[in-house]
Design a protein around this motif. Structure first.
Motif, mmCIF file in Angstrom:
data_model
loop_
_atom_site.group_PDB
_atom_site.id
_atom_site.type_symbol
_atom_site.label_atom_id
_atom_site.label_comp_id
_atom_site.label_asym_id
_atom_site.label_seq_id
_atom_site.Cartn_x
_atom_site.Cartn_y
_atom_site.Cartn_z
ATOM 1 N N GLY A 33 -21.679 60.105 -54.418
ATOM 2 C CA GLY A 33 -21.752 59.056 -53.173
ATOM 3 C C GLY A 33 -22.516 57.757 -53.872
ATOM 4 N N TYR A 34 -21.949 56.401 -53.374
ATOM 5 C CA TYR A 34 -22.446 55.105 -53.630
ATOM 6 C C TYR A 34 -22.308 54.205 -52.422
ATOM 7 C CZ TYR A 34 -22.618 56.037 -58.575
ATOM 8 O OH TYR A 34 -22.743 56.541 -59.922
ATOM 9 N N GLY A 35 -23.516 53.937 -52.505
ATOM 10 C CA GLY A 35 -23.630 52.998 -51.091
ATOM 11 C C GLY A 35 -23.614 51.200 -52.000
ATOM 12 N N PRO A 36 -23.790 50.254 -51.274
ATOM 13 C CA PRO A 36 -23.323 48.985 -51.797
ATOM 14 C C PRO A 36 -24.366 48.361 -52.545
ATOM 15 C CG PRO A 36 -24.317 48.851 -49.583
ATOM 16 C CD PRO A 36 -24.237 50.344 -49.952
ATOM 17 N N VAL A 37 -24.850 49.068 -53.624
ATOM 18 C CA VAL A 37 -26.024 48.779 -54.527
ATOM 19 C C VAL A 37 -25.416 48.150 -55.748
ATOM 20 C CG1 VAL A 37 -27.947 49.627 -56.145
ATOM 21 C CG2 VAL A 37 -27.231 50.511 -53.836
ATOM 22 N N ASP A 38 -26.056 46.829 -56.073
ATOM 23 C CA ASP A 38 -25.528 46.119 -57.412
ATOM 24 C C ASP A 38 -26.144 46.911 -58.556
ATOM 25 O OD1 ASP A 38 -25.752 44.402 -59.556
ATOM 26 O OD2 ASP A 38 -25.266 42.544 -58.276
ATOM 27 N N PRO A 39 -25.307 47.451 -59.553
ATOM 28 C CA PRO A 39 -25.604 48.282 -60.724
ATOM 29 C C PRO A 39 -26.587 47.285 -61.623
ATOM 30 C CG PRO A 39 -23.253 47.895 -60.967
ATOM 31 C CD PRO A 39 -23.968 47.044 -59.512
ATOM 32 N N GLU A 40 -26.517 46.039 -61.605
ATOM 33 C CA GLU A 40 -27.215 45.133 -62.290
ATOM 34 C C GLU A 40 -28.699 44.783 -62.071
ATOM 35 O OE1 GLU A 40 -25.662 41.538 -63.864
ATOM 36 O OE2 GLU A 40 -23.655 42.602 -64.136
ATOM 37 N N THR A 41 -28.728 44.701 -60.466
ATOM 38 C CA THR A 41 -30.202 44.514 -60.212
ATOM 39 C C THR A 41 -30.750 45.677 -59.548
ATOM 40 O OG1 THR A 41 -29.172 43.901 -57.842
ATOM 41 C CG2 THR A 41 -29.525 42.104 -59.566
ATOM 42 N N GLY A 42 -30.070 46.710 -59.117
ATOM 43 C CA GLY A 42 -30.310 47.892 -58.396
ATOM 44 C C GLY A 42 -30.659 47.636 -56.901
ATOM 45 N N ALA A 43 -30.418 46.614 -56.273
ATOM 46 C CA ALA A 43 -30.508 45.862 -55.039
ATOM 47 C C ALA A 43 -29.245 46.073 -54.191
ATOM 48 C CB ALA A 43 -31.091 44.584 -55.028
ATOM 49 N N VAL A 44 -29.650 46.506 -52.938
ATOM 50 C CA VAL A 44 -28.337 46.286 -51.978
ATOM 51 C C VAL A 44 -27.887 45.072 -52.014
ATOM 52 C CG1 VAL A 44 -27.851 46.967 -49.601
ATOM 53 C CG2 VAL A 44 -29.209 48.454 -50.781
ATOM 54 N N VAL A 45 -26.607 44.818 -51.805
ATOM 55 C CA VAL A 45 -25.961 43.495 -51.707
ATOM 56 C C VAL A 45 -26.114 43.072 -50.241
ATOM 57 C CG1 VAL A 45 -24.298 44.080 -53.547
ATOM 58 C CG2 VAL A 45 -23.444 44.491 -51.337
ATOM 59 N N ASP A 46 -26.327 41.853 -50.314
ATOM 60 C CA ASP A 46 -26.226 40.863 -48.926
ATOM 61 C C ASP A 46 -24.983 40.854 -48.353
ATOM 62 O OD1 ASP A 46 -29.168 40.270 -49.120
ATOM 63 O OD2 ASP A 46 -28.704 38.522 -50.320
ATOM 64 N N GLY A 47 -24.842 40.739 -47.180
ATOM 65 C CA GLY A 47 -23.615 40.801 -46.387
ATOM 66 C C GLY A 47 -23.284 41.739 -45.517
ATOM 67 N N ASP A 48 -21.949 41.520 -44.663
ATOM 68 C CA ASP A 48 -21.592 42.443 -43.798
ATOM 69 C C ASP A 48 -21.168 43.888 -44.157
ATOM 70 O OD1 ASP A 48 -19.212 41.782 -44.608
ATOM 71 O OD2 ASP A 48 -18.746 40.745 -42.857
ATOM 72 N N VAL A 49 -20.780 44.578 -43.328
ATOM 73 C CA VAL A 49 -20.345 45.861 -43.713
ATOM 74 C C VAL A 49 -18.982 45.828 -44.459
ATOM 75 C CG1 VAL A 49 -18.939 46.517 -41.725
ATOM 76 C CG2 VAL A 49 -20.094 48.220 -42.825
ATOM 77 N N GLN A 50 -18.202 44.864 -44.359
ATOM 78 C CA GLN A 50 -17.173 44.705 -45.103
ATOM 79 C C GLN A 50 -17.345 44.157 -46.836
ATOM 80 O OE1 GLN A 50 -15.236 41.864 -42.467
ATOM 81 N NE2 GLN A 50 -13.507 43.196 -42.360
ATOM 82 N N THR A 51 -18.481 43.691 -46.887
ATOM 83 C CA THR A 51 -18.931 43.055 -48.314
ATOM 84 C C THR A 51 -19.723 44.375 -48.560
ATOM 85 O OG1 THR A 51 -19.347 41.018 -47.390
ATOM 86 C CG2 THR A 51 -20.594 41.690 -49.406
ATOM 87 N N GLN A 52 -20.360 45.293 -47.871
ATOM 88 C CA GLN A 52 -21.056 46.523 -48.510
ATOM 89 C C GLN A 52 -19.953 47.186 -48.850
ATOM 90 O OE1 GLN A 52 -24.251 47.855 -45.967
ATOM 91 N NE2 GLN A 52 -25.373 46.104 -46.442
ATOM 92 N N THR A 53 -18.815 47.532 -48.250
ATOM 93 C CA THR A 53 -17.905 48.526 -48.562
ATOM 94 C C THR A 53 -17.210 48.155 -49.687
ATOM 95 O OG1 THR A 53 -17.358 48.966 -46.244
ATOM 96 C CG2 THR A 53 -15.553 49.322 -47.532
ATOM 97 N N GLY A 54 -16.849 46.805 -50.013
ATOM 98 C CA GLY A 54 -16.429 46.336 -51.362
ATOM 99 C C GLY A 54 -17.158 46.661 -52.226
ATOM 100 N N ARG A 55 -18.565 46.533 -52.235
ATOM 101 C CA ARG A 55 -19.221 46.831 -53.326
ATOM 102 C C ARG A 55 -19.499 48.497 -53.574
ATOM 103 N NH1 ARG A 55 -20.762 44.970 -57.877
ATOM 104 N NH2 ARG A 55 -20.277 46.971 -58.537
#
Length: 129
Positions: A33-55
């Protein structure tokens, strides 16, 4: 002899928890399982649920690529975990824009909470034959 291999890549988030980013068993790849976490920073990406789904989809695709697959084109099944089913249509928009003709089978469930309080998480199965 077993034909099972752990898949690891720097292009998807990793952590110290006891599981693999993916496991290849023969021609089948099981992606954690993967959430909207940026692999470079380890942080959750900013943005709405569509942006999070894309990540989250980017993270799944990275594991498929690392296993020798063709990103989302080889995905045959996805489970979508949402903390609020009111996000369902917006997730569908982001999700549908990323897949070609043959859409994977899918399950979508509402859960009470996800790690790091993200709104969406995805896991997947891919066929690499």
């Amino acid at each position: 002899m077993s034909d099972i291999d752990s898949i690891e890549t720097d292009d998807a988030p990793s952590n110290d928890n006891p599981y693999s980013q993916g496991v290849r068993a023969g021609d089948t790849l099981y992606v954690s399982g993967y959430g909207p976490v940026d692999p470079e920073t380890g942080a959750v990406v900013d943005g709405d649920v569509q942006t999070q789904t894309g990540r989250a989809l980017d993270n799944v695709a990275a594991v498929v690529d690392a296993a020798g697959g063709d990103a989302l084109a080889d995905v045959v099944k996805v489970t979508v975990y949402l903390t609020d089913l009111a996000d369902y249509e917006r997730v569908n928009e982001a999700y549908g824009a990323r897949f070609d003709e043959t859409l994977p089978a899918r399950v979508c469930v509402e859960v009470s909470r996800l790690p790091e309080d993200v709104r969406v998480e995805l896991d997947a199965t891919a066929y690499l034959g």
